[in-house]
Design an enzyme around this catalytic site. Structure first.
Site, PDB file in Angstrom:
ATOM      1  N   LYS A   5      12.966  29.840  18.818  1.00 28.14           N
ATOM      2  CA  LYS A   5      12.147  29.462  19.972  1.00 28.14           C
ATOM      3  C   LYS A   5      10.869  30.292  19.963  1.00 28.14           C
ATOM      4  O   LYS A   5      10.905  31.520  19.886  1.00 28.14           O
ATOM      5  CB  LYS A   5      12.915  29.720  21.276  1.00 28.14           C
ATOM      6  CG  LYS A   5      12.135  29.277  22.505  1.00 28.14           C
ATOM      7  CD  LYS A   5      12.977  29.403  23.752  1.00 28.14           C
ATOM      8  CE  LYS A   5      12.886  30.759  24.390  1.00 28.14           C
ATOM      9  NZ  LYS A   5      11.569  31.082  24.968  1.00 28.14           N
ATOM     10  N   ASP A  17       8.409  26.543  23.358  1.00 28.93           N
ATOM     11  CA  ASP A  17       8.748  26.679  24.780  1.00 28.93           C
ATOM     12  C   ASP A  17       7.503  27.078  25.579  1.00 28.93           C
ATOM     13  O   ASP A  17       7.348  28.226  25.968  1.00 28.93           O
ATOM     14  CB  ASP A  17       9.849  27.749  24.880  1.00 28.93           C
ATOM     15  CG  ASP A  17      10.246  28.089  26.299  1.00 28.93           C
ATOM     16  OD1 ASP A  17      10.108  27.230  27.180  1.00 28.93           O
ATOM     17  OD2 ASP A  17      10.719  29.232  26.506  1.00 28.93           O
ATOM     18  N   LYS A  62       6.447  25.292  28.360  1.00 26.07           N
ATOM     19  CA  LYS A  62       6.695  24.943  29.769  1.00 26.07           C
ATOM     20  C   LYS A  62       5.463  24.329  30.445  1.00 26.07           C
ATOM     21  O   LYS A  62       4.920  24.886  31.417  1.00 26.07           O
ATOM     22  CB  LYS A  62       7.124  26.189  30.549  1.00 26.07           C
ATOM     23  CG  LYS A  62       8.391  26.862  30.035  1.00 26.07           C
ATOM     24  CD  LYS A  62       8.796  28.010  30.931  1.00 26.07           C
ATOM     25  CE  LYS A  62      10.106  28.652  30.554  1.00 26.07           C
ATOM     26  NZ  LYS A  62      10.099  29.449  29.336  1.00 26.07           N
ATOM     27  N   ASP A  75       1.336  20.357  34.696  1.00 22.48           N
ATOM     28  CA  ASP A  75      -0.021  19.979  35.089  1.00 22.48           C
ATOM     29  C   ASP A  75       0.027  18.504  35.472  1.00 22.48           C
ATOM     30  O   ASP A  75       1.117  17.920  35.567  1.00 22.48           O
ATOM     31  CB  ASP A  75      -0.981  20.259  33.903  1.00 22.48           C
ATOM     32  CG  ASP A  75      -2.413  20.549  34.369  1.00 22.48           C
ATOM     33  OD1 ASP A  75      -2.904  19.817  35.250  1.00 22.48           O
ATOM     34  OD2 ASP A  75      -3.030  21.480  33.845  1.00 22.48           O
ATOM     35  N   ILE A  76      -1.131  17.884  35.630  1.00 18.81           N
ATOM     36  CA  ILE A  76      -1.121  16.463  35.978  1.00 18.81           C
ATOM     37  C   ILE A  76      -0.656  15.646  34.760  1.00 18.81           C
ATOM     38  O   ILE A  76      -0.726  16.131  33.627  1.00 18.81           O
ATOM     39  CB  ILE A  76      -2.517  15.991  36.467  1.00 18.81           C
ATOM     40  CG1 ILE A  76      -3.591  16.250  35.404  1.00 18.81           C
ATOM     41  CG2 ILE A  76      -2.884  16.681  37.778  1.00 18.81           C
ATOM     42  CD1 ILE A  76      -4.946  15.628  35.746  1.00 18.81           C
ATOM     43  N   THR A  86      16.176  30.725  34.701  1.00 24.05           N
ATOM     44  CA  THR A  86      17.471  31.410  34.808  1.00 24.05           C
ATOM     45  C   THR A  86      17.341  32.797  35.439  1.00 24.05           C
ATOM     46  O   THR A  86      18.331  33.410  35.791  1.00 24.05           O
ATOM     47  CB  THR A  86      18.132  31.561  33.421  1.00 24.05           C
ATOM     48  OG1 THR A  86      17.126  31.945  32.494  1.00 24.05           O
ATOM     49  CG2 THR A  86      18.758  30.277  32.980  1.00 24.05           C
ATOM     50  N   ARG A  88      24.574  36.032  27.550  1.00 25.40           N
ATOM     51  CA  ARG A  88      24.841  37.448  27.328  1.00 25.40           C
ATOM     52  C   ARG A  88      26.265  37.621  26.808  1.00 25.40           C
ATOM     53  O   ARG A  88      27.231  37.382  27.529  1.00 25.40           O
ATOM     54  CB  ARG A  88      24.691  38.243  28.647  1.00 25.40           C
ATOM     55  CG  ARG A  88      23.240  38.369  29.119  1.00 25.40           C
ATOM     56  CD  ARG A  88      22.405  39.187  28.155  1.00 25.40           C
ATOM     57  NE  ARG A  88      21.002  39.341  28.546  1.00 25.40           N
ATOM     58  CZ  ARG A  88      20.011  38.538  28.161  1.00 25.40           C
ATOM     59  NH1 ARG A  88      20.240  37.495  27.376  1.00 25.40           N
ATOM     60  NH2 ARG A  88      18.766  38.775  28.530  1.00 25.40           N
ATOM     61  N   ARG A 133      17.000  38.867  23.672  1.00 28.69           N
ATOM     62  CA  ARG A 133      17.252  40.303  23.562  1.00 28.69           C
ATOM     63  C   ARG A 133      18.607  40.692  22.990  1.00 28.69           C
ATOM     64  O   ARG A 133      18.674  41.676  22.229  1.00 28.69           O
ATOM     65  CB  ARG A 133      16.981  40.979  24.917  1.00 28.69           C
ATOM     66  CG  ARG A 133      15.488  41.088  25.178  1.00 28.69           C
ATOM     67  CD  ARG A 133      15.163  41.306  26.629  1.00 28.69           C
ATOM     68  NE  ARG A 133      15.418  40.115  27.421  1.00 28.69           N
ATOM     69  CZ  ARG A 133      15.104  39.985  28.703  1.00 28.69           C
ATOM     70  NH1 ARG A 133      14.537  40.982  29.338  1.00 28.69           N
ATOM     71  NH2 ARG A 133      15.354  38.860  29.342  1.00 28.69           N
TER      72      ARG A 133
HETATM   73  O1  C5P Z   1      16.024  37.860  25.980  1.00 29.21           O
HETATM   74  P1  C5P Z   1      16.669  36.689  26.651  1.00 29.21           P
HETATM   75  O2  C5P Z   1      17.951  36.241  25.942  1.00 29.21           O
HETATM   76  O3  C5P Z   1      16.852  36.870  28.123  1.00 29.21           O
HETATM   77  O4  C5P Z   1      15.608  35.501  26.426  1.00 29.21           O
HETATM   78  C1  C5P Z   1      15.725  34.249  27.040  1.00 29.21           C
HETATM   79  C2  C5P Z   1      14.594  33.381  26.594  1.00 29.21           C
HETATM   80  O5  C5P Z   1      14.734  32.103  27.219  1.00 29.21           O
HETATM   81  C3  C5P Z   1      13.205  33.888  26.996  1.00 29.21           C
HETATM   82  O6  C5P Z   1      12.327  33.519  25.923  1.00 29.21           O
HETATM   83  C4  C5P Z   1      12.856  33.115  28.249  1.00 29.21           C
HETATM   84  O7  C5P Z   1      11.480  32.850  28.364  1.00 29.21           O
HETATM   85  C5  C5P Z   1      13.590  31.794  28.001  1.00 29.21           C
HETATM   86  N1  C5P Z   1      13.941  31.031  29.204  1.00 29.21           N
HETATM   87  C6  C5P Z   1      14.740  31.544  30.216  1.00 29.21           C
HETATM   88  N2  C5P Z   1      15.034  30.773  31.318  1.00 29.21           N
HETATM   89  C7  C5P Z   1      14.574  29.523  31.406  1.00 29.21           C
HETATM   90  C8  C5P Z   1      13.777  29.003  30.388  1.00 29.21           C
HETATM   91  C9  C5P Z   1      13.489  29.796  29.286  1.00 29.21           C
HETATM   92  O8  C5P Z   1      15.193  32.663  30.123  1.00 29.21           O
HETATM   93  N3  C5P Z   1      14.921  28.758  32.435  1.00 29.21           N
END
Ligand code: C5P
Length: 238
Positions: A33, A60, A62, A65-66, A124, A186, A216
């Site tokens: 991603k 990603d 996101k 906009d219009i 999230t 996680r 992460r």
């Molecule tokens: O490091 P971590 O596992 O938290 O990364 C989650 C990734 O998913 C980040 O790149 C974050 O921008 C993306 N993301 C998210 N929640 C969303 C959409 C995308 O955490 N709803």
């Protein structure tokens, strides 16, 4: 062949960090991603780099906009060869419908497979307090997420990004062919960081996720390849 359900988030701003991680993970990881931090600092070359290595790319960015602007933006990004692109479902039905139609039309004109277009339901990282502050009224986040998933489906897009905690409800509401991509993953015992509505890799898949976005827990691990392989092992038989 690598299990494509694991998407590793390349949340870096230096190209060298991307190259090191992609080299370290090698054949274990097929899908990456590319988000705002990386795309805004390094540019389109990173997508090219991944494609040259035969990787799949979820770009990603996101878009929100219009309708005409989002549709045009997605068509430009499609030309880079991304496999998944996304918009905010909060942009509304007309924006999503126009965007999906324009991308499919442009892909047909170019004679290429259109990328999957998915929508962000709720970030999230958002908890119920953040949510209440947005002033949408007394609606539970999970109910709003399902409602936005249904709106996305009715607008003809391919799926949503959502918390793994809402995956089961979305699967039930939107059917088996609707894509569910879940960040907020996680593995047991790892740091939560700024995420809030999280689950383990296995629980997310069991609840109906098609793809897991993991940043992460892999990137910051002492041994990223081992961390990725442990996740792949955890979901291997599911
Ligand atoms: O490091 P971590 O596992 O938290 O990364 C989650 C990734 O998913 C980040 O790149 C974050 O921008 C993306 N993301 C998210 N929640 C969303 C959409 C995308 O955490 N709803």
């Amino acid at each position: 062949m690598a299990d494509e359900r694991l998407i590793v988030a390349l949340d870096f701003h230096k190209f060298d960090d991307v190259k090191n991680l992609v080299n370290d993970l090698g054949e274990s990881v097929k899908f990456y991603k590319v988000g705002m931090e990386l795309f805004y600092s390094v540019g389109a070359g990173v997508v090219e780099f991944l494609k040259e290595r035969d990787k799949k790319v979820f770009l990603d960015l996101k878009l929100h906009d219009i309708p005409n602007t989002v549709a045009g933006g997605l068509c430009s990004l499609m030309n880079l060869g991304a496999d998944i692109l996304n918009v905010h479902a909060a942009g509304g039905f007309t924006m999503m419908k126009t965007a999906g139609e324009k991308v499919r039309e442009e892909a047909a004109r170019l004679n290429i497979n259109p990328p999957k277009i998915i929508a962000i339901t709720g970030l999230t990282s958002i908890n119920q307090d953040d949510w209440n502050g947005l002033g949408y009224g007394e609606i539970k986040i999970s109910d709003q997420v399902v409602r936005l998933a249904e709106l996305t489906k009715s607008a003809g897009l391919d799926g949503v990004v959502a918390s793994p905690q809402e995956a089961a409800q979305i699967r039930q509401a939107c059917g088996k062919d609707f894509l569910i991509v879940t960040p907020g993953i996680r593995p047991a015992g790892s740091d939560i960081n700024d995420q809030s509505r999280i689950s383990t890799p296995a629980a997310a898949i069991k609840n109906g996720a098609n793809y897991l976005v993991v940043g992460r827990p892999i990137r910051a691990a002492q041994n990223p390849k081992l961390a990725a392989e442990n996740i792949l092992k955890e979901i291997g038989d599911l």
